[in-house]
Design a protein around this motif. Structure first.
Motif, PDB file in Angstrom:
ATOM      1  N   ARG A  38      54.112 -12.648  -5.199  1.00 50.90           N
ATOM      2  CA  ARG A  38      54.684 -11.449  -4.572  1.00 50.90           C
ATOM      3  C   ARG A  38      54.659 -10.698  -3.764  1.00 50.90           C
ATOM      4  N   ARG A  74      53.008  -1.280  -2.574  1.00 41.38           N
ATOM      5  CA  ARG A  74      51.144  -1.394  -1.955  1.00 41.38           C
ATOM      6  C   ARG A  74      50.793  -1.989  -0.278  1.00 41.38           C
ATOM      7  N   ASP A  75      51.768  -3.214  -0.646  1.00 35.21           N
ATOM      8  CA  ASP A  75      51.653  -4.457   0.878  1.00 35.21           C
ATOM      9  C   ASP A  75      52.366  -3.718   1.784  1.00 35.21           C
ATOM     10  N   SER A  90      58.408   3.715  -1.122  1.00 31.91           N
ATOM     11  CA  SER A  90      59.376   3.274  -2.307  1.00 31.91           C
ATOM     12  C   SER A  90      60.810   4.623  -1.728  1.00 31.91           C
ATOM     13  N   THR A 127      54.335  -6.821  -3.242  1.00 36.27           N
ATOM     14  CA  THR A 127      54.390  -5.204  -3.490  1.00 36.27           C
ATOM     15  C   THR A 127      54.736  -4.570  -2.495  1.00 36.27           C
ATOM     16  N   ASN A 136      60.952  -5.697  -7.919  1.00 39.26           N
ATOM     17  CA  ASN A 136      61.236  -5.994  -9.368  1.00 39.26           C
ATOM     18  C   ASN A 136      61.592  -5.440 -10.508  1.00 39.26           C
ATOM     19  N   TYR A 156      59.348  -8.768   0.390  1.00 38.87           N
ATOM     20  CA  TYR A 156      59.589  -8.249  -1.031  1.00 38.87           C
ATOM     21  C   TYR A 156      60.817  -7.662  -1.132  1.00 38.87           C
TER      22      TYR A 156
END
Length: 354
Positions: free
Chosen positions: A6, A10-11, A24, A8, A53, A50
């Motif tokens: 999945r 960071r990706d 973010s 994130t 979560n 994305y």
């Protein structure tokens, strides 16, 4: 082949050479990020697929934005409308819904309460099995408010939002008496739940208040078919045999009140097969006002239940508890009035013995 990982935050950050914090903030539409950067971040998030979560977010914020709904039987038309109203109201308020079905099993209900506690839902709406309350007490002790729907649970001091089944039974019984009927029967499920007991009480107390004696066996209980769970969809056949017996012993002009419209269907067939004209020789009144009720011949007089109103009021009450954090304060009971829908199945009837 290993499952696809999945994407994130960071990706996205690595792809755009930005910090995770900037990504973010951009996805959250914070002012500290320029419109150009925000647009780049959202475009890359969409390209990578994305999805935020929600569970991780709830752990950080300690707010899952999820409500639990514990229900006995989603195939019951009343409960189906109730679920739709709860989901819609929750969505309007920004909440998702986690649905658990108990099939009227006390053990399934205990597991449901424990599962919802582990998931950390913000609050729980429950149609209780009515056998045991310790699992609900544990859930409330954990800080999760519980609002009961449609059934009382005397062992638990919790809010209740439901239908005034007593008032509905009184209204139906009074209507039949006002039409001149004096021989009345009530066909009810053989379940130890508050809606059934309240309908029986309304029926019996209305007869007593009018000074009218009930015939022998006036309240007839419908047994669930052997091997079929009590939460299974209503079966018209369960009331058919009772209708056959009542067709033999009820006088002309008698009226039979059914605890639900499906049982009324069984009564219709039993009576018509034995030469009795519903609405002329014998009356039938239902409970629920399901879509087919108006299309029977004759159209069924029945009690309409405010399922959507119960669902919306239940969500509103639960979210009041969530916001205030007051789990153990004095419970509030709210019973919403049903509506008697008068059609042709209960008269005018010819009176007199056959």
């Amino acid at each position: 082949m290993s499952p696809r990982r999945r994407p994130t935050l960071r990706d996205i950050a690595l792809s755009l050479d930005l910090s995770v914090n900037t990504v973010s903030r951009a996805l959250a539409d914070k002012d500290a990020v320029s419109p150009e950067t925000r647009e780049r971040v959202k475009g890359e998030a969409e390209r990578l697929g994305y999805v935020p979560n929600t569970m991780a977010r709830s752990l950080v914020l300690r707010n899952a934005m999820t409500l639990g709904l514990v229900i006995t039987n989603p195939s019951n038309p009343f409960f189906a409308r109730l679920i739709s109203a709860i989901e819609e109201r929750g969505r309007e308020r920004g909440y998702s819904l986690m649905l658990v079905v108990t099939e009227d099993s006390a053990e399934n209900e205990r597991r449901a309460a424990e599962e919802l506690m582990r998931w950390g839902v913000d609050g729980v709406l429950a149609i209780p099995v009515q056998h045991g309350a310790e699992h609900w007490r544990r859930l409330r002790k954990s800080g999760t408010p519980v609002v009961l729907l449609n059934r009382h649970l005397p062992e638990l001091d919790a809010d209740v939002v439901g239908v005034d089944y007593y008032a509905g039974a009184r209204a139906a019984t009074e209507h039949v008496l006002d039409s001149g009927a004096r021989e009345l029967y009530l066909v009810e499920e053989d379940l130890d739940i508050s809606p059934v007991s309240e309908r029986i009480r309304g029926f019996q107390e209305t007869l007593a208040a009018r000074g009218i004696g009930a015939p022998d066996g006036a309240v007839v209980r419908v047994d669930a078919p052997e091997g079929v769970p009590v939460s299974a969809p209503f079966d018209p056949g369960a009331a058919y045999a009772i209708g056959a017996d009542l067709a033999r012993r009820a006088g002309r002009g008698a009226v039979v009140l059914a605890g639900n419209d499906y049982h009324a269907l069984g009564l219709y067939r039993a009576f018509t097969e034995r030469g009795l004209r519903v609405g002329v020789d014998i009356g039938v009144v239902g409970h629920g006002d399901h879509p087919f009720s108006a299309y029977l011949d004759p159209a069924l007089t029945t009690v309409r239940l405010p399922a959507p109103d119960v669902g919306r009021a239940g969500v509103d009450r639960l979210l009041e508890r969530v916001r205030s954090g007051a789990v153990d304060t004095e419970p509030i009971h709210t019973l919403l009035a049903p509506e008697l829908v008068v059609r042709a199945s209960a008269g005018p009837l010819r009176r007199g013995e056959r």
